[in-house]
Design an enzyme around this catalytic site. Structure first.
Site, PDB file in Angstrom:
ATOM      1  N   ASN A  13       0.860  -1.178   0.000  1.00  0.00           N
ATOM      2  CA  ASN A  13       0.000   0.000   0.000  1.00  0.00           C
ATOM      3  C   ASN A  13       0.903   1.237   0.000  1.00  0.00           C
ATOM      4  O   ASN A  13       1.439   1.608   1.041  1.00  0.00           O
ATOM      5  CB  ASN A  13      -0.890  -0.047   1.262  1.00  0.00           C
ATOM      6  CG  ASN A  13      -1.689   1.221   1.461  1.00  0.00           C
ATOM      7  OD1 ASN A  13      -1.794   2.054   0.563  1.00  0.00           O
ATOM      8  ND2 ASN A  13      -2.265   1.376   2.642  1.00  0.00           N
ATOM      9  N   TRP A  14       1.058   1.833  -1.179  1.00  0.00           N
ATOM     10  CA  TRP A  14       1.970   2.985  -1.280  1.00  0.00           C
ATOM     11  C   TRP A  14       1.410   4.218  -0.575  1.00  0.00           C
ATOM     12  O   TRP A  14       2.131   5.179  -0.359  1.00  0.00           O
ATOM     13  CB  TRP A  14       2.225   3.327  -2.753  1.00  0.00           C
ATOM     14  CG  TRP A  14       3.123   2.369  -3.473  1.00  0.00           C
ATOM     15  CD1 TRP A  14       3.559   1.143  -3.038  1.00  0.00           C
ATOM     16  CD2 TRP A  14       3.710   2.564  -4.774  1.00  0.00           C
ATOM     17  NE1 TRP A  14       4.370   0.565  -3.991  1.00  0.00           N
ATOM     18  CE2 TRP A  14       4.475   1.413  -5.068  1.00  0.00           C
ATOM     19  CE3 TRP A  14       3.649   3.588  -5.723  1.00  0.00           C
ATOM     20  CZ2 TRP A  14       5.181   1.271  -6.262  1.00  0.00           C
ATOM     21  CZ3 TRP A  14       4.347   3.447  -6.910  1.00  0.00           C
ATOM     22  CH2 TRP A  14       5.111   2.307  -7.176  1.00  0.00           C
ATOM     23  N   LYS A  15       0.130   4.209  -0.277  1.00  0.00           N
ATOM     24  CA  LYS A  15      -0.536   5.423   0.250  1.00  0.00           C
ATOM     25  C   LYS A  15      -0.274   6.578  -0.732  1.00  0.00           C
ATOM     26  O   LYS A  15      -0.182   6.335  -1.926  1.00  0.00           O
ATOM     27  CB  LYS A  15      -0.074   5.724   1.678  1.00  0.00           C
ATOM     28  CG  LYS A  15      -0.178   4.481   2.560  1.00  0.00           C
ATOM     29  CD  LYS A  15       0.009   4.741   4.010  1.00  0.00           C
ATOM     30  CE  LYS A  15      -0.106   3.414   4.758  1.00  0.00           C
ATOM     31  NZ  LYS A  15      -0.049   3.570   6.194  1.00  0.00           N
ATOM     32  N   HIS A  92      -9.489   1.151   5.008  1.00  0.00           N
ATOM     33  CA  HIS A  92      -8.221   1.425   5.695  1.00  0.00           C
ATOM     34  C   HIS A  92      -8.478   2.478   6.785  1.00  0.00           C
ATOM     35  O   HIS A  92      -9.250   3.411   6.588  1.00  0.00           O
ATOM     36  CB  HIS A  92      -7.175   1.926   4.687  1.00  0.00           C
ATOM     37  CG  HIS A  92      -5.802   1.975   5.276  1.00  0.00           C
ATOM     38  ND1 HIS A  92      -5.414   2.982   6.132  1.00  0.00           N
ATOM     39  CD2 HIS A  92      -4.747   1.136   5.172  1.00  0.00           C
ATOM     40  CE1 HIS A  92      -4.165   2.748   6.527  1.00  0.00           C
ATOM     41  NE2 HIS A  92      -3.741   1.630   5.960  1.00  0.00           N
ATOM     42  N   GLU A  94      -6.888   4.957   7.738  1.00  0.00           N
ATOM     43  CA  GLU A  94      -6.641   6.357   7.355  1.00  0.00           C
ATOM     44  C   GLU A  94      -7.842   6.930   6.602  1.00  0.00           C
ATOM     45  O   GLU A  94      -8.171   8.103   6.731  1.00  0.00           O
ATOM     46  CB  GLU A  94      -5.358   6.449   6.509  1.00  0.00           C
ATOM     47  CG  GLU A  94      -4.132   6.265   7.395  1.00  0.00           C
ATOM     48  CD  GLU A  94      -2.916   5.707   6.691  1.00  0.00           C
ATOM     49  OE1 GLU A  94      -2.863   5.725   5.455  1.00  0.00           O
ATOM     50  OE2 GLU A  94      -2.009   5.229   7.402  1.00  0.00           O
ATOM     51  N   GLU A 164      -5.238  -4.610  10.896  1.00  0.00           N
ATOM     52  CA  GLU A 164      -4.233  -3.552  11.044  1.00  0.00           C
ATOM     53  C   GLU A 164      -4.507  -2.757  12.325  1.00  0.00           C
ATOM     54  O   GLU A 164      -5.324  -1.828  12.319  1.00  0.00           O
ATOM     55  CB  GLU A 164      -4.296  -2.594   9.847  1.00  0.00           C
ATOM     56  CG  GLU A 164      -3.963  -3.248   8.526  1.00  0.00           C
ATOM     57  CD  GLU A 164      -3.397  -2.239   7.539  1.00  0.00           C
ATOM     58  OE1 GLU A 164      -2.312  -2.494   7.006  1.00  0.00           O
ATOM     59  OE2 GLU A 164      -4.014  -1.180   7.332  1.00  0.00           O
ATOM     60  N   GLY A 170       2.561   2.629  10.641  1.00  0.00           N
ATOM     61  CA  GLY A 170       3.496   3.724  10.400  1.00  0.00           C
ATOM     62  C   GLY A 170       4.231   4.185  11.644  1.00  0.00           C
ATOM     63  O   GLY A 170       4.864   5.245  11.642  1.00  0.00           O
ATOM     64  N   SER A 209       3.601  -1.755  10.381  1.00  0.00           N
ATOM     65  CA  SER A 209       5.059  -1.768  10.578  1.00  0.00           C
ATOM     66  C   SER A 209       5.703  -3.118  10.268  1.00  0.00           C
ATOM     67  O   SER A 209       6.645  -3.540  10.952  1.00  0.00           O
ATOM     68  CB  SER A 209       5.424  -1.305  11.991  1.00  0.00           C
ATOM     69  OG  SER A 209       4.959   0.023  12.200  1.00  0.00           O
ATOM     70  N   GLY A 230       2.815  -0.941   4.266  1.00  0.00           N
ATOM     71  CA  GLY A 230       2.844   0.474   3.924  1.00  0.00           C
ATOM     72  C   GLY A 230       4.258   0.918   3.617  1.00  0.00           C
ATOM     73  O   GLY A 230       4.788   0.697   2.528  1.00  0.00           O
TER      74      GLY A 230
HETATM   75  P1  PGA Z   1       2.900   0.544   7.605  1.00  0.00           P
HETATM   76  O1  PGA Z   1       1.414   0.719   7.014  1.00  0.00           O
HETATM   77  O2  PGA Z   1       3.447  -0.750   7.045  1.00  0.00           O
HETATM   78  O3  PGA Z   1       3.650   1.742   7.113  1.00  0.00           O
HETATM   79  O4  PGA Z   1       2.767   0.504   9.077  1.00  0.00           O
HETATM   80  C1  PGA Z   1       0.552  -0.387   6.852  1.00  0.00           C
HETATM   81  C2  PGA Z   1      -0.746   0.078   6.264  1.00  0.00           C
HETATM   82  O5  PGA Z   1      -1.235   1.154   6.646  1.00  0.00           O
HETATM   83  O6  PGA Z   1      -1.349  -0.604   5.427  1.00  0.00           O
END
Ligand code: PGA
Length: 248
Positions: A13-15, A92, A94, A164, A170, A209, A230
């Site tokens: 997931n590049w966001k 997600h 976010e 998650e 993150g 993470s 991510g």
């Molecule tokens: P992260 O994000 O690996 O940077 O913790 C995971 C995600 O939000 O899918």
């Protein structure tokens, strides 16, 4: 990962990160590797979808719950299909937070993605306050039930889940393999109350993470079938090492 019926999956997931040059870097790194025991998927920002080669499995980070029309800024499932996109991350944390996506909207999006015969990657996960209050399982069950109530248990045979924990996203604060396993097992048991075959067959990813250095231990847990990645998905070498951990 114990069940031979579940094929490991790692989704990047590049966001809102990356650029055109990362497309080529990721593809050349991953295509060199022999990853015959798992699938990997890239979910880049939508403008980059058309730049990938047809052999790369693609997903998006969001999709509209509507078919078409006056929804400025949104992208429909039929558009994604035109670009060979097979997966859509839905719910997600976010998006739940930044875009006020309720459990009901998340459920509608899952239904729309399933209707188009794409695979939703449905995300669930708790904030730290919920874990501390001891209501973790009720919270996860409610997130799952909102979708189950709309699409029914049999539809879960065609989707992927991602656990998650928000406090691990993150932050560098990965859930321990035991913490991940505990929730993955709960999710599978929750689904098994309605259909044990669906529960055994569903792929449940862990996200939060995940790095090359901790992927192997996380993926060795009985109910952890891969990862939603991510930050580390932006680094081709790190992403490859995570895929190799899932390939074993
Ligand atoms: P992260 O994000 O690996 O940077 O913790 C995971 C995600 O939000 O899918």
């Amino acid at each position: 990962m114990t069940s031979s019926t579940r094929r490991p999956l790692v989704a990047g997931n590049w966001k809102m990160n990356g650029d055109k040059s990362l497309v080529e870097k990721i593809e050349s790194q991953l295509n060199q590797a022999k990853l015959s025991n798992m699938d990997w998927v890239i979910c880049p920002p939508a403008p980059y979808l058309g730049l990938f080669s047809s052999s790369t499995k693609l997903g998006v980070q969001n999709v509209s719950q509507f078919d078409s029309g006056a929804h400025t800024g949104e992208v429909s499932v039929s558009m994604l299909k035109e670009f060979g996109c097979g997966y859509a991350i839905i719910g997600h944390s976010e998006r739940r937070e930044d875009n006020f996506e309720s459990d009901e909207i998340v459920a509608q999006k899952v239904a729309k993605v399933l209707e188009a015969k794409l695979t939703p990657i449905l995300c669930v996960g708790e904030p730290e306050s919920v874990r501390e209050a001891g209501t973790l399982f009720d919270y996860i069950a409610a997130q799952l039930n909102a979708v189950l109530d709309l699409v029914g248990i049999s539809a879960f045979a065609n989707l992927v889940l991602a656990y998650e924990p928000i406090w691990a996203i993150g932050t560098g604060k990965t859930a321990s393999p035991e913490q991940a396993q505990e929730v993955h097992a709960f999710i599978r048991e929750h689904l098994a109350k309605q259909d044990s075959n669906v529960a055994v067959g569903i792929v449940i990813l862990y996200g939060g993470s995940v790095k090359g250095s901790n992927a192997k231990e996380l993926f060795s847990q009985a109910d952890v079938d891969g990862g939603l990645i991510g930050g580390a998905s932006l680094n081709p070498e790190d992403f490859l090492s995570i895929c190799l951990a899932a390939n074993q």
